[in-house]
Design an enzyme around this catalytic site. Sequence first.
Site, PDB file in Angstrom:
ATOM      1  N   GLU A   1     -75.279  61.559 -21.035  1.00  0.00           N
ATOM      2  CA  GLU A   1     -74.462  62.019 -21.969  1.00  0.00           C
ATOM      3  C   GLU A   1     -73.414  61.102 -21.878  1.00  0.00           C
ATOM      4  O   GLU A   1     -73.216  60.324 -21.322  1.00  0.00           O
ATOM      5  CB  GLU A   1     -74.298  63.375 -21.189  1.00  0.00           C
ATOM      6  CG  GLU A   1     -75.480  64.408 -21.473  1.00  0.00           C
ATOM      7  CD  GLU A   1     -75.007  65.931 -20.938  1.00  0.00           C
ATOM      8  OE1 GLU A   1     -73.938  65.952 -20.565  1.00  0.00           O
ATOM      9  OE2 GLU A   1     -76.161  66.770 -21.124  1.00  0.00           O
TER      10      GLU A   1
ATOM     11  N   HIS B   1     -65.940  71.016 -27.503  1.00  0.00           N
ATOM     12  CA  HIS B   1     -67.220  70.514 -27.608  1.00  0.00           C
ATOM     13  C   HIS B   1     -67.276  70.078 -29.045  1.00  0.00           C
ATOM     14  O   HIS B   1     -67.053  70.870 -30.056  1.00  0.00           O
ATOM     15  CB  HIS B   1     -68.263  71.411 -27.429  1.00  0.00           C
ATOM     16  CG  HIS B   1     -69.346  70.708 -26.926  1.00  0.00           C
ATOM     17  ND1 HIS B   1     -70.507  70.285 -28.022  1.00  0.00           N
ATOM     18  CD2 HIS B   1     -70.245  70.175 -25.862  1.00  0.00           C
ATOM     19  CE1 HIS B   1     -71.428  69.433 -27.356  1.00  0.00           C
ATOM     20  NE2 HIS B   1     -71.290  69.744 -26.231  1.00  0.00           N
TER      21      HIS B   1
ATOM     22  N   ARG C   1     -65.702  63.082 -25.360  1.00  0.00           N
ATOM     23  CA  ARG C   1     -65.562  64.283 -26.129  1.00  0.00           C
ATOM     24  C   ARG C   1     -64.329  64.573 -27.032  1.00  0.00           C
ATOM     25  O   ARG C   1     -64.556  64.902 -28.313  1.00  0.00           O
ATOM     26  CB  ARG C   1     -65.886  65.718 -25.450  1.00  0.00           C
ATOM     27  CG  ARG C   1     -67.128  65.829 -25.047  1.00  0.00           C
ATOM     28  CD  ARG C   1     -67.392  67.237 -24.433  1.00  0.00           C
ATOM     29  NE  ARG C   1     -68.768  67.154 -23.965  1.00  0.00           N
ATOM     30  CZ  ARG C   1     -69.288  68.037 -23.014  1.00  0.00           C
ATOM     31  NH1 ARG C   1     -68.593  68.883 -22.823  1.00  0.00           N
ATOM     32  NH2 ARG C   1     -70.600  67.969 -22.812  1.00  0.00           N
TER      33      ARG C   1
ATOM     34  N   HIS D   1     -64.591  74.671 -25.323  1.00  0.00           N
ATOM     35  CA  HIS D   1     -65.844  74.829 -24.663  1.00  0.00           C
ATOM     36  C   HIS D   1     -65.388  75.078 -22.971  1.00  0.00           C
ATOM     37  O   HIS D   1     -66.135  75.603 -22.580  1.00  0.00           O
ATOM     38  CB  HIS D   1     -66.484  73.323 -24.693  1.00  0.00           C
ATOM     39  CG  HIS D   1     -67.596  73.151 -24.248  1.00  0.00           C
ATOM     40  ND1 HIS D   1     -68.836  74.050 -24.110  1.00  0.00           N
ATOM     41  CD2 HIS D   1     -68.197  72.187 -23.224  1.00  0.00           C
ATOM     42  CE1 HIS D   1     -69.808  73.544 -23.443  1.00  0.00           C
ATOM     43  NE2 HIS D   1     -69.375  72.287 -22.891  1.00  0.00           N
TER      44      HIS D   1
ATOM     45  N   ARG E   1     -62.915  66.827 -18.963  1.00  0.00           N
ATOM     46  CA  ARG E   1     -64.229  66.920 -17.943  1.00  0.00           C
ATOM     47  C   ARG E   1     -65.326  65.799 -18.343  1.00  0.00           C
ATOM     48  O   ARG E   1     -65.672  66.020 -19.619  1.00  0.00           O
ATOM     49  CB  ARG E   1     -64.745  68.388 -17.900  1.00  0.00           C
ATOM     50  CG  ARG E   1     -65.828  68.532 -16.772  1.00  0.00           C
ATOM     51  CD  ARG E   1     -66.015  70.066 -17.035  1.00  0.00           C
ATOM     52  NE  ARG E   1     -66.649  70.563 -18.419  1.00  0.00           N
ATOM     53  CZ  ARG E   1     -67.765  70.661 -18.931  1.00  0.00           C
ATOM     54  NH1 ARG E   1     -68.786  69.809 -18.143  1.00  0.00           N
ATOM     55  NH2 ARG E   1     -68.037  70.990 -20.149  1.00  0.00           N
TER      56      ARG E   1
HETATM   57  C1  SIN Z   1     -73.800  70.091 -23.357  1.00  0.00           C
HETATM   58  O1  SIN Z   1     -75.015  70.526 -23.026  1.00  0.00           O
HETATM   59  O2  SIN Z   1     -73.385  69.343 -24.398  1.00  0.00           O
HETATM   60  C2  SIN Z   1     -72.606  70.826 -22.502  1.00  0.00           C
HETATM   61  C3  SIN Z   1     -72.603  70.185 -21.351  1.00  0.00           C
HETATM   62  C4  SIN Z   1     -71.271  70.133 -20.589  1.00  0.00           C
HETATM   63  O3  SIN Z   1     -70.414  70.653 -21.239  1.00  0.00           O
HETATM   64  O4  SIN Z   1     -71.079  69.782 -19.398  1.00  0.00           O
END
Ligand code: SIN
Length: 523
Positions: free
Chosen positions: A113, A228, A274, A335, A370
């Site tokens: 990610e 997000h 993000r 988010h 975060r």
């Molecule tokens: C996501 O699945 O994009 C959210 C994961 C997160 O916010 O840590």
Amino acid sequence: MDEGVIDFLVIGSGVAGLRAAIELAPYGNVLIVTKDVPTESSTEYAQGGIAVALSEDDEVGIHFEDTLRAGDGLCREEAVRVLVEEGPQRIKELISWGAAFDREGRELAFAREAAHTKDRILHAHGDSTGREIERALLNQVRKLSSVKKYPFAFTIDLIVSGDECIGAHILREGKVTSLFAKATILATGGAGQIYERTTNPEVATGDGMAIAFRAGAVLEDMEFVQFHPTSLYVQGAPQFLLSEAMRGEGALLRNVNGELFMERYHPLAELAPRDVVSRAIISEMVKTGSSHVYLDLTHLNKDFVRMRFPRINATCKIYHIDIAEDLIPVSPAAHYVMGGVKTDLNGATDICRLYAAGEVACTGVHGANRLASNSLLEGLVFGARAGIAASQHRQQSLEIRKKMILATVRPATAINGPDGGTGEIRALLRSLMWQKVGIIRCLESLSAARERLSLWLPYVDGICLKRQEQELKNMVTVAYLITEAATARKGSIGAHYRSDFPGHGKDWKRHTLSTRDTALRGA
Ligand code: SIN
């Protein structure tokens, strides 16, 4: 439930609350109070996964560095060290309790990610990681006869005597009950509902932050709200999260003209942090006069896409979107709140016998932004730590204080603001926060928000006998705290972006503290 003394009170039933309850169970009776059903929490909706340095080519030191980098200079290093070092053990324990993370053959499957330099995200059933963790923890809790759940019970306020928290006033079916406990753990989650666009469930109204604040606890870094980049943008559809894991698997972002744009904003393109991706999307939306951009997975293997993201696929199908064939309309949404009730490494707040863990808390793990998929891990690690620390109070009696307090429940008042009933104020508040205290802020927008919010401050006083009213009271409080902290922070750091102060500012490394004495002046 009648008024009475229990050993340990846990408020909230997401990952942090359940994990704390498991630690407390051997030492006395534990009551988990939830305002809805126990499964209704942000944990249940968490898709992407849980980050942990368990793969062969990963190390806790690299997870540590990635977390610090995302936090933009404001992480508390000792808290991050605890997170990354204790994380692997907590995950193995969870697996031993039955959590079934996805595997490739017999080995755990690790995904990538944004802002992670290694593949380290565990997921379950593709995109239902939180649900699987919640299931495993609830199963474990069911085996513990000393732990009871108390659903549809709304915590109005904490009971504080001197410098100690000795329980909470609970509203259920219109009746207020006082519950006394040797230690109380707040695990109520976040506050995304104060924003018009949010990935959070309806229960995320900042209750724990507001009640801790009213009780006199210190809150920290409330200006840091993570947006997000990709939530579903379809008229009439829920603002459903489209997991970052989709970009981790190669999904691209296109503006409404079909153009790729992320490379113009950051060398990591779709895998940039993000806050960078969210601001890039807003910028493209403004440029093209559109309310959304598109997430594009059409170049990826279609069977893989549908299998990897089954829950997202099923939800999008309801709105006639095939995630493997169609461009998916998305826009950013609130988010995660990085700030919260200030705690030490064991979840202890500034009030004796009061602990906090999970999104409601500010351990300093996330700093100003975060790292993706660190929040479930934080809930596990610091939920367990808070449970262990709170269990130390098991010998302490509460009898005398209980008698002193019994008569002090305040009378009910109703919220009826100048703009109408709670529903209307709630909608106005959410829109105000989105427009004025959202992804891009400036003194002018923040001042406008403060002015408007101060009109609603009189309604944060008193106890309301309906959940919606009490939630609104908490939402106004948290909105005000975020706005105050965002005004005070004259610099752009992590998720907090001030268009009038685009640099980090001279007070970059300073944390923002909110207390009853310094915030809500003039309330
Ligand atoms: C996501 O699945 O994009 C959210 C994961 C997160 O916010 O840590």
